[in-house]
Design an enzyme around this catalytic site. Structure first.
Site, PDB file in Angstrom:
ATOM      1  N   ILE A  12      27.067  38.744  43.651  1.00 12.77           N
ATOM      2  CA  ILE A  12      26.023  38.743  43.596  1.00 12.77           C
ATOM      3  C   ILE A  12      24.786  38.574  44.565  1.00 12.77           C
ATOM      4  CG2 ILE A  12      23.958  36.818  42.599  1.00 12.77           C
ATOM      5  CD1 ILE A  12      26.890  35.913  41.281  1.00 12.77           C
ATOM      6  N   SER A 117      25.078  25.896  40.276  1.00 11.78           N
ATOM      7  CA  SER A 117      26.264  26.663  39.460  1.00 11.78           C
ATOM      8  C   SER A 117      26.532  25.723  37.936  1.00 11.78           C
ATOM      9  CB  SER A 117      27.724  26.341  39.622  1.00 11.78           C
ATOM     10  OG  SER A 117      28.750  26.559  38.827  1.00 11.78           O
ATOM     11  N   TYR A 141      34.567  21.833  43.279  1.00 12.04           N
ATOM     12  CA  TYR A 141      33.666  22.913  43.317  1.00 12.04           C
ATOM     13  C   TYR A 141      32.060  22.664  43.321  1.00 12.04           C
ATOM     14  CZ  TYR A 141      30.894  26.957  41.980  1.00 12.04           C
ATOM     15  OH  TYR A 141      30.163  28.047  41.371  1.00 12.04           O
ATOM     16  N   LYS A 145      28.610  21.651  44.485  1.00 17.39           N
ATOM     17  CA  LYS A 145      26.775  22.964  44.489  1.00 17.39           C
ATOM     18  C   LYS A 145      25.694  21.851  43.966  1.00 17.39           C
ATOM     19  CE  LYS A 145      27.913  26.881  44.768  1.00 17.39           C
ATOM     20  NZ  LYS A 145      27.742  27.772  45.356  1.00 17.39           N
ATOM     21  N   ILE A 208      43.905  35.773  25.942  1.00 15.30           N
ATOM     22  CA  ILE A 208      42.877  34.605  25.461  1.00 15.30           C
ATOM     23  C   ILE A 208      43.948  33.106  25.867  1.00 15.30           C
ATOM     24  CG2 ILE A 208      41.780  33.290  23.914  1.00 15.30           C
ATOM     25  CD1 ILE A 208      40.967  36.898  22.041  1.00 15.30           C
ATOM     26  N   ARG A 284      44.654  26.234  28.996  1.00 15.64           N
ATOM     27  CA  ARG A 284      44.204  26.059  30.082  1.00 15.64           C
ATOM     28  C   ARG A 284      43.837  25.097  30.305  1.00 15.64           C
ATOM     29  NH1 ARG A 284      40.980  30.561  33.515  1.00 15.64           N
ATOM     30  NH2 ARG A 284      39.152  30.117  32.933  1.00 15.64           N
TER      31      ARG A 284
HETATM   32  N1  LIG Z   1      29.840  34.939  39.895  1.00 13.56           N
HETATM   33  C1  LIG Z   1      29.255  33.566  39.004  1.00 13.56           C
HETATM   34  O1  LIG Z   1      29.543  33.990  37.984  1.00 13.56           O
HETATM   35  C2  LIG Z   1      28.636  32.464  40.057  1.00 13.56           C
HETATM   36  C3  LIG Z   1      27.981  31.742  39.238  1.00 13.56           C
HETATM   37  C4  LIG Z   1      27.829  29.874  39.234  1.00 13.56           C
HETATM   38  C5  LIG Z   1      27.234  30.096  40.685  1.00 13.56           C
HETATM   39  N2  LIG Z   1      27.957  31.055  41.389  1.00 13.56           N
HETATM   40  C6  LIG Z   1      27.791  31.164  43.448  1.00 13.56           C
HETATM   41  O2  LIG Z   1      26.718  32.634  43.550  1.00 13.56           O
HETATM   42  C7  LIG Z   1      27.505  32.639  43.893  1.00 13.56           C
HETATM   43  C8  LIG Z   1      27.808  33.797  44.835  1.00 13.56           C
HETATM   44  O3  LIG Z   1      29.155  34.028  43.734  1.00 13.56           O
HETATM   45  P1  LIG Z   1      29.324  35.988  43.528  1.00 13.56           P
HETATM   46  O4  LIG Z   1      29.797  35.847  42.301  1.00 13.56           O
HETATM   47  O5  LIG Z   1      28.742  36.536  44.612  1.00 13.56           O
HETATM   48  O6  LIG Z   1      30.778  35.593  44.760  1.00 13.56           O
HETATM   49  P2  LIG Z   1      30.929  36.477  46.431  1.00 13.56           P
HETATM   50  O7  LIG Z   1      32.354  35.470  47.076  1.00 13.56           O
HETATM   51  O8  LIG Z   1      31.101  37.797  45.319  1.00 13.56           O
HETATM   52  O9  LIG Z   1      30.150  35.975  46.644  1.00 13.56           O
HETATM   53  C9  LIG Z   1      29.798  35.197  48.121  1.00 13.56           C
HETATM   54  C10 LIG Z   1      29.343  35.343  49.564  1.00 13.56           C
HETATM   55  O10 LIG Z   1      29.519  34.352  50.226  1.00 13.56           O
HETATM   56  C11 LIG Z   1      30.249  35.638  51.454  1.00 13.56           C
HETATM   57  N3  LIG Z   1      30.831  33.610  52.474  1.00 13.56           N
HETATM   58  C12 LIG Z   1      31.352  32.598  51.975  1.00 13.56           C
HETATM   59  N4  LIG Z   1      31.646  32.177  53.239  1.00 13.56           N
HETATM   60  C13 LIG Z   1      30.375  32.129  54.063  1.00 13.56           C
HETATM   61  C14 LIG Z   1      30.387  31.676  54.544  1.00 13.56           C
HETATM   62  N5  LIG Z   1      30.779  30.682  55.098  1.00 13.56           N
HETATM   63  N6  LIG Z   1      29.419  32.241  55.899  1.00 13.56           N
HETATM   64  C15 LIG Z   1      28.952  33.874  55.773  1.00 13.56           C
HETATM   65  N7  LIG Z   1      29.049  34.400  53.997  1.00 13.56           N
HETATM   66  C16 LIG Z   1      30.059  33.581  53.214  1.00 13.56           C
HETATM   67  C17 LIG Z   1      31.447  36.121  51.160  1.00 13.56           C
HETATM   68  O11 LIG Z   1      32.233  37.076  52.100  1.00 13.56           O
HETATM   69  C18 LIG Z   1      30.816  36.817  49.933  1.00 13.56           C
HETATM   70  O12 LIG Z   1      30.171  37.495  50.143  1.00 13.56           O
HETATM   71  C19 LIG Z   1      28.351  31.310  45.289  1.00 13.56           C
HETATM   72  O13 LIG Z   1      27.466  30.538  45.974  1.00 13.56           O
HETATM   73  C20 LIG Z   1      29.200  31.126  43.557  1.00 13.56           C
HETATM   74  O14 LIG Z   1      29.461  29.365  44.186  1.00 13.56           O
HETATM   75  C21 LIG Z   1      28.607  31.810  40.768  1.00 13.56           C
END
Ligand SMILES: NC(=O)c1ccc[n+]([C@@H]2O[C@H](COP(=O)([O-])OP(=O)(O)OC[C@H]3O[C@@H](n4cnc5c(N)ncnc54)[C@H](O)[C@@H]3O)[C@@H](O)[C@H]2O)c1
Length: 325
Positions: A12, A117, A141, A145, A208, A284
């Site tokens: 993201i 989230s 988790y 958040k 599924i 699950r």
């Molecule tokens: N993907 C989804 O559907 C979703 C849904 C709800 C919330 N989120 C939130 O969105 C955010 C991004 O999600 P994503 O899907 O891109 O995940 P992702 O794992 O691809 O991205 C997370 C990024 O943060 C970096 N990171 C983690 N810990 C770190 C630290 N201590 N210092 C520096 N960098 C660090 C990782 O290397 C990675 O690049 C997260 O906070 C996640 O909880 C994602």
């Protein structure tokens, strides 16, 4: 004007980086590559490799790049794993957010957009989740958040009336899928889209998890949104802050309309051209029947809308994953 994107090498975050650049803002990435991919950071974007837990590094980065605001995306996102690794989850998501806020206060940076989230809601018992729906997170988790959101709220109260009162918002994502760049894809081993893609690439049949839920076709209903649309909402939030316009403490980035796992599987077969009938396994534990949110508040303030169909979400994600080889 520079904006720091923590986690900007992730799925993201790297989309947010691209959207910021396209809007004329200058992204700076801080990422420790724990789950990110260095090549996801576009060429020419300043990339600091390191952890958000490194208070001095965060403060130095904010000062050296004259950062005007932070889009705090970095985090540990695996809800299921967080049950086994609560301390790691809290360190990354709670302590990490606390450190960011501390470094921002020291460097005089007042704006923050936080990646929250749907997990803050746990298992909502309403057909459509709104921002005020009761928060009952069901995993470390989700709890981490929600605490992140509270940290922002409390720091805003503490800094009100100071030279740099904190301006903040939390964007709650639901199921983020697809790709807005053919070189960036979701590397998660736990999310539905990447799991199905990996199965199809391996010539195996996707599964599924349960088809006896209280939904029209018996499979879980979730709120799938395109990552490109998610990224644009961050830019809109940043621009609102820059303009000094009021901003809500939280927005649900929901579509208002759910899709079932079976509907996603149908779209996967349709788009990939791979004719398969998914296997059906047991449920699950802890999977709610349905989670769908309205995005009305975000539509009002952040130009939030669904710009992609389900087939576009599948096609873009599939193409990006296949490009990776
Ligand atoms: N993907 C989804 O559907 C979703 C849904 C709800 C919330 N989120 C939130 O969105 C955010 C991004 O999600 P994503 O899907 O891109 O995940 P992702 O794992 O691809 O991205 C997370 C990024 O943060 C970096 N990171 C983690 N810990 C770190 C630290 N201590 N210092 C520096 N960098 C660090 C990782 O290397 C990675 O690049 C997260 O906070 C996640 O909880 C994602």
């Amino acid at each position: 004007m520079s904006w720091l994107v923590t986690g900007g090498a992730g799925y993201i975050g790297s989309h947010v980086v691209r959207a910021l650049s396209e809007s004329g803002l200058t992204p700076v990435v801080l990422d420790d590559l724990s789950s990110g991919v260095a090549s996801f950071v576009p060429e020419g974007v300043a990339f600091v490799q390191g952890s958000i837990l490194d208070r001095d590094l965060v403060e130095r980065t904010l000062r050296e790049h004259a950062v005007a605001g932070v889009i705090h995306v970095a985090g540990f996102k695996y809800a299921g794993v967080s049950v086994q690794r609560p301390l790691h989850t809290y360190a990354q998501n709670v302590e990490g957010t606390r450190v960011i806020l501390e470094a921002m206060a020291a460097a005089g940076v007042a704006n923050i957009v936080f990646s929250s989230s749907a997990a803050v809601f746990g298992t909502p018992d309403v057909p459509l989740v709104v921002e005020d729906t009761e928060k009952r997170p069901a995993s470390p988790y989700g709890e981490s958040k929600l605490i992140g959101e509270w940290l922002l709220r409390d720091q805003a109260v503490a800094t009100a009336g100071s030279d740099t009162p904190l301006v903040h918002t939390s964007l709650r994502y639901f199921n983020v899928v697809g790709s807005a760049d053919p070189t960036v894809y979701d590397v998660s081993p736990h999310n539905l889209f990447p799991i199905v893609f990996e199965k199809l690439l391996a010539g195996e049949t996707p599964r599924i998890n349960g088809d006896d839920y209280a939904t029209p076709d018996g499979t879980n209903v979730r709120d799938y949104v395109h990552v490109g649309d998610i990224a644009l909402a961050h830019v809109a939030a940043a621009q609102r802050m820059i303009a000094g316009e009021p901003i809500e403490p939280a927005y649900n980035l929901g579509s208002g309309d759910g899709l079932s796992v079976r509907q996603i599987m149908d779209a996967m077969a349709r788009v990939t051209g791979i004719d398969f009938t998914p296997e059906v396994g047991p449920r699950r534990p802890g999977d709610p029947d349905r989670i769908v949110a309205t995005g009305e508040l975000a539509a009002r303030d952040l130009d939030w809308k669904m710009r992609h169909t389900v087939d576009e979400m599948v096609r873009s994600g599939w193409e990006a994953r296949r490009n990776a080889g």
